[in-house]
Design a protein around this motif. Sequence first.
Motif, short mmCIF file in Angstrom:
data_model
loop_
_atom_site.label_atom_id
_atom_site.label_comp_id
_atom_site.label_asym_id
_atom_site.label_seq_id
_atom_site.Cartn_x
_atom_site.Cartn_y
_atom_site.Cartn_z
N PHE A 198 0.84 -1.21 0.00
CA PHE A 198 0.00 0.00 0.00
C PHE A 198 0.87 1.25 0.00
CE2 PHE A 198 -2.91 3.13 1.95
CZ PHE A 198 -3.99 2.98 1.09
N ARG A 199 0.58 2.16 -0.91
CA ARG A 199 1.36 3.40 -1.01
C ARG A 199 0.42 4.60 -0.85
NH1 ARG A 199 4.44 0.08 -0.38
NH2 ARG A 199 6.34 -0.49 -1.51
N VAL A 200 0.86 5.56 -0.03
CA VAL A 200 0.06 6.75 0.23
C VAL A 200 0.68 7.94 -0.49
CG1 VAL A 200 -0.77 8.32 2.02
CG2 VAL A 200 -0.60 5.87 2.50
N PRO A 201 -0.10 8.66 -1.30
CA PRO A 201 0.43 9.87 -1.95
C PRO A 201 0.94 10.86 -0.90
CG PRO A 201 -1.71 9.27 -2.88
CD PRO A 201 -1.50 8.38 -1.68
N LYS A 202 2.00 11.55 -1.25
CA LYS A 202 2.64 12.46 -0.30
C LYS A 202 1.67 13.50 0.24
CE LYS A 202 6.95 15.05 0.25
NZ LYS A 202 8.18 15.54 -0.42
N ALA A 203 0.76 13.96 -0.60
CA ALA A 203 -0.21 14.98 -0.18
C ALA A 203 -1.19 14.44 0.85
CB ALA A 203 -0.97 15.51 -1.40
N TRP A 204 -1.35 13.13 0.91
CA TRP A 204 -2.31 12.52 1.84
C TRP A 204 -1.66 12.07 3.14
CZ3 TRP A 204 -5.75 8.74 -1.50
CH2 TRP A 204 -6.37 9.47 -2.52
N PHE A 205 -0.37 12.30 3.28
CA PHE A 205 0.36 11.76 4.44
C PHE A 205 -0.24 12.22 5.77
CE2 PHE A 205 3.76 12.19 7.64
CZ PHE A 205 4.14 10.85 7.74
N VAL A 206 -0.44 13.54 5.92
CA VAL A 206 -0.96 14.07 7.19
C VAL A 206 -2.38 13.59 7.46
CG1 VAL A 206 -1.57 16.17 8.46
CG2 VAL A 206 0.58 16.06 7.18
N PRO A 207 -3.32 13.66 6.47
CA PRO A 207 -4.67 13.15 6.74
C PRO A 207 -4.69 11.66 7.11
CG PRO A 207 -4.68 14.51 4.78
CD PRO A 207 -3.25 14.32 5.16
N VAL A 208 -3.85 10.87 6.44
CA VAL A 208 -3.80 9.44 6.75
C VAL A 208 -3.27 9.21 8.17
CG1 VAL A 208 -2.62 7.26 6.20
CG2 VAL A 208 -3.61 8.64 4.37
N MET A 209 -2.25 9.96 8.56
CA MET A 209 -1.72 9.85 9.92
C MET A 209 -2.79 10.24 10.95
SD MET A 209 1.27 8.59 9.88
CE MET A 209 1.76 8.93 11.56
N LEU A 210 -3.59 11.25 10.62
CA LEU A 210 -4.67 11.66 11.51
C LEU A 210 -5.70 10.55 11.67
CD1 LEU A 210 -6.11 13.81 13.21
CD2 LEU A 210 -7.17 14.66 11.10
N ILE A 211 -6.06 9.92 10.55
CA ILE A 211 -7.03 8.81 10.59
C ILE A 211 -6.49 7.66 11.43
CG2 ILE A 211 -8.16 7.04 9.19
CD1 ILE A 211 -8.31 9.15 6.93
N ILE A 212 -5.20 7.34 11.24
CA ILE A 212 -4.58 6.27 12.03
C ILE A 212 -4.62 6.62 13.52
CG2 ILE A 212 -2.41 5.08 12.53
CD1 ILE A 212 -1.74 5.32 9.53
N GLY A 213 -4.34 7.87 13.84
CA GLY A 213 -4.39 8.32 15.23
C GLY A 213 -5.78 8.19 15.82
N ILE A 214 -6.80 8.53 15.02
CA ILE A 214 -8.19 8.42 15.48
C ILE A 214 -8.55 6.96 15.74
CG2 ILE A 214 -10.61 8.69 14.77
CD1 ILE A 214 -9.71 11.22 13.25
N VAL A 215 -8.11 6.07 14.84
CA VAL A 215 -8.39 4.64 14.99
C VAL A 215 -7.73 4.09 16.26
CG1 VAL A 215 -8.00 2.34 14.02
CG2 VAL A 215 -8.74 4.21 12.54
N ILE A 216 -6.46 4.47 16.48
CA ILE A 216 -5.75 4.00 17.68
C ILE A 216 -6.41 4.52 18.94
CG2 ILE A 216 -3.57 4.12 18.95
CD1 ILE A 216 -2.13 4.18 16.24
N ALA A 217 -6.82 5.80 18.92
CA ALA A 217 -7.52 6.37 20.08
C ALA A 217 -8.83 5.63 20.32
CB ALA A 217 -7.78 7.86 19.85
N GLY A 218 -9.52 5.31 19.22
CA GLY A 218 -10.77 4.56 19.33
C GLY A 218 -10.58 3.18 19.92
N LEU A 219 -9.46 2.55 19.60
CA LEU A 219 -9.17 1.22 20.14
C LEU A 219 -8.98 1.27 21.65
CD1 LEU A 219 -6.75 -0.18 17.41
CD2 LEU A 219 -9.01 -1.06 17.98
N PHE A 220 -8.45 2.39 22.15
CA PHE A 220 -8.29 2.54 23.60
C PHE A 220 -9.64 2.80 24.28
CE2 PHE A 220 -3.78 3.47 22.59
CZ PHE A 220 -3.19 2.63 23.51
N VAL A 221 -10.52 3.53 23.59
CA VAL A 221 -11.78 3.95 24.21
C VAL A 221 -12.88 2.90 24.01
CG1 VAL A 221 -13.58 5.73 24.24
CG2 VAL A 221 -11.18 6.36 23.89
N ARG A 222 -13.09 2.47 22.76
CA ARG A 222 -14.13 1.48 22.45
C ARG A 222 -13.52 0.39 21.58
NH1 ARG A 222 -19.43 3.11 23.16
NH2 ARG A 222 -19.86 0.91 22.77
#
Length: 255
Positions: A198-222
């Motif tokens: 899987f390859r992420v376009p450079k322009a999408w790097f920050v949004p993808v990192m944000l989504i990953i952060g949200i998922v990880i936070a969600g795993l801790f909460v629910r």
Amino acid sequence: MGDEKQALLFKKISIRTILPNVVTLMAFMSGLTSIKFALAGKWELAVFAILLAGIFDGLDGTVARLLKSTSRFGAELDSLSDVVSFGVAPAVILYLWVLEGLDRLGWAVALIYAIAMALRLARFNAKLDDEDEPRKRLGFLTGVPAPAGATLLLMPLIVDFALEAVVVHNYGLVVAAYAVVVAVLMVSTIPTISLKAFRVPKAWFVPVMLIIGIVIAGLFVRTWLVLIVIAAAYLSSMPFSYLAYERRRKQKRIG
């Protein structure tokens, strides 16, 4: 000639060669421990142990590549660990949780899943060095991989945990049919997503990192709810993976 044999016998192995195999053994032990928890009726801990085995399974290959210590021994040990952690252990957990109530049918379903996992891993080993395998060459996996298969198999338990009530547990036949579907998906030749390719376009790097952060936070909460969403997204991605594979295959053939 004798000196050469003696030199091979006392050849030293570096810690970087041992470390990836230690991680694999940790995955193996996590899988076995999940059975212990299941026998004690500690279902959430049993599922957590399988998820932990999946984390270790993802790490051992990464550690081996980073340390440049990949080996045939490590690959074989990894497959043996996968059979136990993602084949035998999840089958035993699901059987003790609900399939046992179906008597022989329940045991047959557990066997079908475990056999499917063993066959998938045997096929994977047979094609380990085959870089020309069409799906691998185009950046896809063949069928559902072992850790994902184990997680999908345990989804009925996870749904039950999320609902905080014994709901799914009352539908043994539905769970049995679902388990057979998961087994078929594992041994199928359906092209599925490969995170390594899987390859992420450079322009999408920050949004993808944000989504990953949200998922990880969600795993801790629910934890259970987020796992259900991830599993649903993964299953939903299969038709798109197939279409993407066919498109790339045609482009490759034309090119």
